[in-house]
Design an enzyme around this catalytic site. Structure first.
Site, PDB file in Angstrom:
ATOM      1  N   GLY A  57      -2.842  10.189 -14.954  1.00  0.00           N
ATOM      2  CA  GLY A  57      -3.887  11.729 -14.286  1.00  0.00           C
ATOM      3  C   GLY A  57      -3.623  12.154 -14.895  1.00  0.00           C
ATOM      4  N   ALA A  58      -3.920  13.415 -14.170  1.00  0.00           N
ATOM      5  CA  ALA A  58      -5.001  15.130 -15.407  1.00  0.00           C
ATOM      6  C   ALA A  58      -3.506  15.953 -15.213  1.00  0.00           C
ATOM      7  CB  ALA A  58      -6.164  15.750 -14.878  1.00  0.00           C
ATOM      8  N   VAL A 116      -0.234  15.451 -15.778  1.00  0.00           N
ATOM      9  CA  VAL A 116       0.649  14.768 -17.248  1.00  0.00           C
ATOM     10  C   VAL A 116      -0.461  14.794 -18.192  1.00  0.00           C
ATOM     11  CG1 VAL A 116       2.060  12.955 -17.924  1.00  0.00           C
ATOM     12  CG2 VAL A 116       2.111  12.822 -15.300  1.00  0.00           C
ATOM     13  N   ALA A 117      -1.787  14.804 -18.425  1.00  0.00           N
ATOM     14  CA  ALA A 117      -1.995  14.696 -19.581  1.00  0.00           C
ATOM     15  C   ALA A 117      -2.219  15.824 -19.937  1.00  0.00           C
ATOM     16  CB  ALA A 117      -3.754  13.939 -18.917  1.00  0.00           C
ATOM     17  N   CYS A 162      -9.126   3.894 -10.979  1.00  0.00           N
ATOM     18  CA  CYS A 162      -9.358   4.752 -10.977  1.00  0.00           C
ATOM     19  C   CYS A 162     -11.012   4.958 -11.508  1.00  0.00           C
ATOM     20  CB  CYS A 162      -9.054   5.160 -12.971  1.00  0.00           C
ATOM     21  SG  CYS A 162      -9.712   3.636 -14.387  1.00  0.00           S
ATOM     22  N   GLU A 201      -7.137   8.661 -21.029  1.00  0.00           N
ATOM     23  CA  GLU A 201      -7.557   7.892 -20.099  1.00  0.00           C
ATOM     24  C   GLU A 201      -8.090   8.738 -18.734  1.00  0.00           C
ATOM     25  OE1 GLU A 201     -10.162   5.374 -20.065  1.00  0.00           O
ATOM     26  OE2 GLU A 201      -9.873   5.908 -22.277  1.00  0.00           O
TER      27      GLU A 201
HETATM   28  P1  NAD Z   1       0.749   9.082 -13.355  1.00  0.00           P
HETATM   29  O1  NAD Z   1      -0.053  10.775 -14.783  1.00  0.00           O
HETATM   30  O2  NAD Z   1       1.786  10.168 -12.889  1.00  0.00           O
HETATM   31  O3  NAD Z   1       1.551   8.573 -14.809  1.00  0.00           O
HETATM   32  C1  NAD Z   1       1.216   7.908 -16.055  1.00  0.00           C
HETATM   33  C2  NAD Z   1       2.245   8.053 -16.830  1.00  0.00           C
HETATM   34  O4  NAD Z   1       2.410   9.218 -17.438  1.00  0.00           O
HETATM   35  C3  NAD Z   1       3.884   7.131 -16.438  1.00  0.00           C
HETATM   36  O5  NAD Z   1       3.678   5.792 -17.384  1.00  0.00           O
HETATM   37  C4  NAD Z   1       4.978   7.732 -15.889  1.00  0.00           C
HETATM   38  O6  NAD Z   1       5.701   7.311 -16.216  1.00  0.00           O
HETATM   39  C5  NAD Z   1       4.279   8.815 -16.911  1.00  0.00           C
HETATM   40  N1  NAD Z   1       4.975  10.328 -16.242  1.00  0.00           N
HETATM   41  C6  NAD Z   1       5.033  10.690 -15.465  1.00  0.00           C
HETATM   42  N2  NAD Z   1       5.239  12.263 -15.391  1.00  0.00           N
HETATM   43  C7  NAD Z   1       5.905  12.342 -16.970  1.00  0.00           C
HETATM   44  C8  NAD Z   1       6.397  13.709 -17.099  1.00  0.00           C
HETATM   45  N3  NAD Z   1       6.767  14.641 -16.989  1.00  0.00           N
HETATM   46  N4  NAD Z   1       6.156  13.449 -18.210  1.00  0.00           N
HETATM   47  C9  NAD Z   1       5.595  11.926 -19.355  1.00  0.00           C
HETATM   48  N5  NAD Z   1       5.223  11.048 -18.901  1.00  0.00           N
HETATM   49  C10 NAD Z   1       5.105  11.123 -17.262  1.00  0.00           C
HETATM   50  O7  NAD Z   1      -0.215   8.838 -13.238  1.00  0.00           O
HETATM   51  P2  NAD Z   1      -0.265   7.209 -12.622  1.00  0.00           P
HETATM   52  O8  NAD Z   1       0.343   7.547 -10.940  1.00  0.00           O
HETATM   53  O9  NAD Z   1       0.737   6.134 -13.571  1.00  0.00           O
HETATM   54  O10 NAD Z   1      -1.669   7.269 -12.317  1.00  0.00           O
HETATM   55  C11 NAD Z   1      -2.530   7.540 -10.976  1.00  0.00           C
HETATM   56  C12 NAD Z   1      -3.671   8.180 -12.168  1.00  0.00           C
HETATM   57  O11 NAD Z   1      -3.830   7.409 -13.366  1.00  0.00           O
HETATM   58  C13 NAD Z   1      -4.926   8.439 -11.471  1.00  0.00           C
HETATM   59  O12 NAD Z   1      -5.173   9.667 -11.534  1.00  0.00           O
HETATM   60  C14 NAD Z   1      -6.069   7.143 -12.028  1.00  0.00           C
HETATM   61  O13 NAD Z   1      -7.494   7.531 -11.534  1.00  0.00           O
HETATM   62  C15 NAD Z   1      -5.273   7.364 -13.232  1.00  0.00           C
HETATM   63  N6  NAD Z   1      -6.049   6.112 -14.461  1.00  0.00           N
HETATM   64  C16 NAD Z   1      -6.863   6.799 -15.360  1.00  0.00           C
HETATM   65  C17 NAD Z   1      -7.557   4.964 -15.812  1.00  0.00           C
HETATM   66  C18 NAD Z   1      -8.394   5.074 -16.497  1.00  0.00           C
HETATM   67  O14 NAD Z   1      -8.423   4.020 -17.227  1.00  0.00           O
HETATM   68  N7  NAD Z   1      -8.679   6.010 -16.903  1.00  0.00           N
HETATM   69  C19 NAD Z   1      -7.245   3.573 -15.399  1.00  0.00           C
HETATM   70  C20 NAD Z   1      -5.860   3.670 -13.933  1.00  0.00           C
HETATM   71  C21 NAD Z   1      -5.682   4.876 -13.457  1.00  0.00           C
END
Ligand code: NAD
Length: 472
Positions: A205-206, A208-209, A261, A226
């Site tokens: 997600g945006a 954590v990005a 996503c 992504e």
């Molecule tokens: P997320 O951002 O919560 O987590 C993604 C990863 O980040 C996980 O491995 C998690 O352990 C890690 N993470 C979480 N919090 C963190 C922090 N504070 N510091 C460092 N790392 C951390 O996302 P999610 O809930 O796993 O997935 C859902 C999101 O991902 C949605 O927004 C979805 O649209 C997006 N997504 C995008 C794609 C794509 O291909 N573009 C595919 C699937 C999901």
């Protein structure tokens, strides 16, 4: 889950900053031996991934069922066979991808030749999400290996069965001196992010990005992000109604129960047409999931109770609950929410402001179909956008005027399966792209190399810079 538990071992040691530093140091020194650069190493690792998928298909299916109740066929089509075909493509094309590309030179360099040479970046980190936990972990790793990198994969802790299976399978099938899996959540990822990487490839997600990008900035590490967003489907009234309804369902509820996503987040259609479209969706939903969708084996569950409650509270929000025109049933013990359609929910509601990532489908109505463009543009750029229409003029306008990571016209999500199309976001939906050759390029540096001989050493560029030289 007898097969799965036989394969997955308990994860034992906690992972901290010191271990992260040692891990990267070890992988970097192994990368520096040059081993991962050879065609033979790359192809052998890719072949091992293909073999792993073939031999462990049942375990992978079971892990996906355990994490998400993902139906077997959905797991096979969306994750297992999709990942396998990416791997087979990399195996088939690797020699071509690795070959230097000869380019034209200029008069200034005559005589000379020039090439673009791909080189691996070094030691890369892949952090993946939980919704397609196998595909989203292995697909970028395929690109990283094809490009000759050492790689660490950090799968999502929210899909624990897939995460521990990946750890086990990678240690069994792949070269562990250069390819590793580190399991864990925030502390483990933070420890990894404190290290210097040559690229970070993040799916999530945006929010954590932004953490990932800030950590990467400290070392000027390039990132691929992504991400997701609110993916719209604009539906004109001239469509084949049944086919459009079936394809919207395929891109919403038959896609991990909307936890995707590029799944359809909301529909926009004209006021006059909305009821016809909703009726068609209801009819096809019943054909696909029966009268009681909560009992259907073909509907994935919500990943955990946090996300279940998040979706439930979206539904219960003021001014939203009374907009439900279909579904709305929930069962907390099974973490299931029935396919739910809502008509004209308030724009200010969280359902219209946040990525839904679940089986709720708001239908927004506009006077003219072209007004839908403005609705889409009023929100951050989505990862995908869909249009259903027979009008080639409207298709042209949509492609030219709607900015999104990618698009499918007259269908949903399928552009993700075309390996010659780049897959990635734009704006808030991400940075960079992968799939097919784009994965290889994402994990490569393109080095420009000019070859000269000792002939043709013209005086022109050397001092003294006499006026005569300018005349030439
Ligand atoms: P997320 O951002 O919560 O987590 C993604 C990863 O980040 C996980 O491995 C998690 O352990 C890690 N993470 C979480 N919090 C963190 C922090 N504070 N510091 C460092 N790392 C951390 O996302 P999610 O809930 O796993 O997935 C859902 C999101 O991902 C949605 O927004 C979805 O649209 C997006 N997504 C995008 C794609 C794509 O291909 N573009 C595919 C699937 C999901």
């Amino acid at each position: 889950y007898a097969t799965l538990s036989a394969v997955v071992k308990e994860q034992t040691s906690p992972f901290n900053g010191k271990e992260a530093a040692l891990l990267v140091e070890e992988l970097r020194s192994n990368f520096n031996t040059g081993r991962t650069k050879s065609y033979e190493w790359r192809i052998s690792q890719l072949q091992s991934i293909a073999r792993m998928i073939d031999e462990k298909e049942k375990c992978i299916t079971e892990a996906l069922y355990q994490d998400l109740s993902k139906p077997e066929l959905e797991a096979f089509l969306a994750e297992i066979s999709n990942t396998k075909s990416s791997c087979m493509l990399a195996i088939k094309e690797l020699k071509n991808w690795m070959a230097p590309e000869t380019v034209k030179t200029s008069v200034t360099t005559f005589p000379s030749s020039a090439q673009i040479v791909s080189e691996p970046l070094g030691v890369v980190l892949v952090i993946s999400a939980w919704n397609f936990p196998f595909l989203l972990s292995v697909e970028p790793v395929i690109g990283a290996i094809a490009a000759g990198n050492a790689v660490v994969l950090k799968p999502s802790e929210i899909a624990p069965a897939a995460s521990s299976l990946l750890a086990k399978l990678f240690s069994e099938y792949l070269d562990n001196t250069t390819i590793r899996v580190i399991e864990g959540g925030v502390p483990e990822t933070t420890a990894l992010l404190d290290q210097k990487w040559d690229k970070i490839f993040f799916t999530g997600g945006a929010r954590v990005a932004r953490i990932i990008m800030a950590a990467a900035a400290k070392n000027l590490t390039p990132v691929v992000l992504e991400l997701g967003g609110k993916c719209p489907a604009l539906v004109d009234s001239d469509v084949n109604l049944q086919v459009a309804a079936r394809r919207i369902i395929a891109g919403k509820w038959a896609c991990n129960s909307g936890q995707a996503c590029i799944g359809v987040d909301y529909v926009i259609t004209t006021k006059d047409f909305a009821s016809k479209l909703i009726d068609a969706l209801k009819t096809e939903l019943e054909t696909f999931f029966g009268q009681n969708a909560l009992e259907s084996k073909d509907l994935s569950r919500i990943v955990n109770s946090f996300h279940f409650k998040r979706l439930e509270s979206m539904l219960k929000e003021n001014g939203v609950a009374n907009k439900i025109v279909h579904g709305g049933q929930t069962t907390e013990d099974k973490l299931k929410i029935s396919p739910t359609i809502l008509l004209d929910v308030p724009e200010a509601s969280s359902m219209m402001q946040e990525e839904i990532f679940g089986p709720l489908l708001p239908v927004i109505t506009v006077q003219k179909i072209e007004d839908g463009f403005q609705v889409i543009r009023s929100k951050p750029k989505p990862l995908a956008a869909y249009l259903f229409t027979n009008s080639t003029e409207l298709q042209k306008q949509f492609v030219q005027n709607v900015s999104a990571g990618g698009m499918t016209i007259n269908d949903t999500v399928l552009h993700v399966t075309v390996k010659d199309l780049p897959f990635g976001g734009v704006g808030e939906s991400g940075i960079g792209a992968y799939h097919g050759k784009f994965s290889y390029e994402t994990f490569s540096h393109k080095k420009g190399v000019l070859y000269r001989s000792f002939s043709g050493d013209a005086d022109l560029r050397y001092p003294p810079y006499t006026p005569k030289k300018k005349m030439v």
